[in-house]
Motif scaffolding. Structure first.
Motif, PDB file in Angstrom:
ATOM      1  N   THR A 196     -11.033  -7.725 -41.844  1.00 46.40           N
ATOM      2  CA  THR A 196     -10.014  -7.526 -42.871  1.00 46.40           C
ATOM      3  C   THR A 196      -8.646  -7.980 -42.370  1.00 46.40           C
ATOM      4  N   LEU A 197      -7.778  -8.321 -43.296  1.00 43.17           N
ATOM      5  CA  LEU A 197      -6.411  -8.683 -42.922  1.00 43.17           C
ATOM      6  C   LEU A 197      -5.690  -7.511 -42.261  1.00 43.17           C
ATOM      7  N   THR A 198      -6.096  -6.289 -42.568  1.00 43.29           N
ATOM      8  CA  THR A 198      -5.433  -5.129 -41.975  1.00 43.29           C
ATOM      9  C   THR A 198      -5.599  -5.099 -40.458  1.00 43.29           C
ATOM     10  N   GLU A 199      -6.567  -5.852 -39.926  1.00 44.65           N
ATOM     11  CA  GLU A 199      -6.794  -5.928 -38.476  1.00 44.65           C
ATOM     12  C   GLU A 199      -5.855  -6.911 -37.782  1.00 44.65           C
ATOM     13  N   VAL A 200      -5.097  -7.681 -38.540  1.00 43.40           N
ATOM     14  CA  VAL A 200      -4.206  -8.696 -37.969  1.00 43.40           C
ATOM     15  C   VAL A 200      -2.952  -8.011 -37.416  1.00 43.40           C
ATOM     16  N   PRO A 229       2.533  -7.601 -39.498  1.00 47.64           N
ATOM     17  CA  PRO A 229       2.644  -6.977 -40.826  1.00 47.64           C
ATOM     18  C   PRO A 229       2.723  -7.975 -41.977  1.00 47.64           C
ATOM     19  N   VAL A 230       3.206  -9.172 -41.725  1.00 43.06           N
ATOM     20  CA  VAL A 230       3.271 -10.180 -42.792  1.00 43.06           C
ATOM     21  C   VAL A 230       1.865 -10.433 -43.337  1.00 43.06           C
ATOM     22  N   VAL A 256       2.095 -12.275 -47.827  1.00 48.28           N
ATOM     23  CA  VAL A 256       2.036 -13.666 -48.288  1.00 48.28           C
ATOM     24  C   VAL A 256       0.852 -13.899 -49.220  1.00 48.28           C
ATOM     25  N   GLY A 257      -0.033 -12.900 -49.304  1.00 46.69           N
ATOM     26  CA  GLY A 257      -1.172 -13.015 -50.202  1.00 46.69           C
ATOM     27  C   GLY A 257      -2.406 -12.370 -49.613  1.00 46.69           C
ATOM     28  N   CYS A 294      -7.281 -15.520 -36.876  1.00 45.82           N
ATOM     29  CA  CYS A 294      -6.851 -16.513 -37.873  1.00 45.82           C
ATOM     30  C   CYS A 294      -6.846 -15.925 -39.285  1.00 45.82           C
ATOM     31  N   PRO A 295      -5.669 -15.569 -39.802  1.00 48.23           N
ATOM     32  CA  PRO A 295      -5.606 -15.170 -41.207  1.00 48.23           C
ATOM     33  C   PRO A 295      -5.878 -16.375 -42.119  1.00 48.23           C
ATOM     34  N   VAL A 296      -6.670 -16.148 -43.162  1.00 42.80           N
ATOM     35  CA  VAL A 296      -6.957 -17.159 -44.185  1.00 42.80           C
ATOM     36  C   VAL A 296      -6.531 -16.509 -45.496  1.00 42.80           C
ATOM     37  N   VAL A 297      -5.452 -17.029 -46.084  1.00 47.31           N
ATOM     38  CA  VAL A 297      -4.772 -16.323 -47.165  1.00 47.31           C
ATOM     39  C   VAL A 297      -4.627 -17.198 -48.409  1.00 47.31           C
ATOM     40  N   ALA A 298      -4.898 -16.596 -49.559  1.00 45.16           N
ATOM     41  CA  ALA A 298      -4.647 -17.264 -50.844  1.00 45.16           C
ATOM     42  C   ALA A 298      -3.197 -16.974 -51.224  1.00 45.16           C
TER      43      ALA A 298
END
Length: 151
Positions: A15-19, A22-23, A29-30, A119-123
């Motif tokens: 999950t993105l919460t593991e990154v 905070p952005v 950013v999405g 590696c965040p992968v964001v829409a």
């Protein structure tokens, strides 16, 4: 119209919460998914077919013809490396196929400098509810679907 977004690297989807930024962890950013890449030099590939809208050694955005833009960030705070250890294979404005090699890099090298290689992968510019079939755990190979944007 829906767009399948593939993993830019082989690794462990999370999950993105593991990154550790905070952005990304707060989806500022999405919405999206993060991938912890496998060790060793790897090629980051285009998550979707489209045009390279933004290109830096540590991050890139591919925009689809339908207006969906996907940000791939190779590690956290890797901008501080000033491109060291990253090799670009395309130029801004290039039209790319899903799965096409964009950047080569070494996650272990990034970590040796004290940075996270996740590696965040964001829409970009979409609401969280626009994502479907979100893959937030388990091993993925480059190109395997992480999530779908749209209906």
């Amino acid at each position: 119209m829906s767009v399948e977004v593939g993993s830019p690297v082989e690794g462990l989807a999370t999950t993105l919460t593991e990154v550790p930024d905070p952005v990304f962890s707060q989806a500022m950013v999405g919405p999206g998914v993060a991938v912890k890449p496998r060790a060793g030099r790897v090629d980051a590939v285009a998550p979707v077919a489209g045009t390279v809208a933004t290109l830096h050694p540590h991050a890139f955005v591919v925009a689809t013809g339908g207006g969906v833009a996907i940000l791939v960030h190779l590690g956290i705070d890797t901008v501080k490396l000033k491109g060291e250890g990253f090799t670009l294979h395309v130029e801004k404005g290039d039209v790319v196929a899903a799965g096409q090699k964009i950047v080569s890099w070494d996650p272990a090298e990034v970590e040796s400098h004290g940075y996270s290689s996740v590696c965040p992968v964001v829409a970009l510019d979409v609401a969280p509810e626009a994502l479907a079939d979100v893959r937030e755990d388990g091993q993925v190979v480059a190109g395997e679907t992480l999530f779908t944007v749209g209906s």
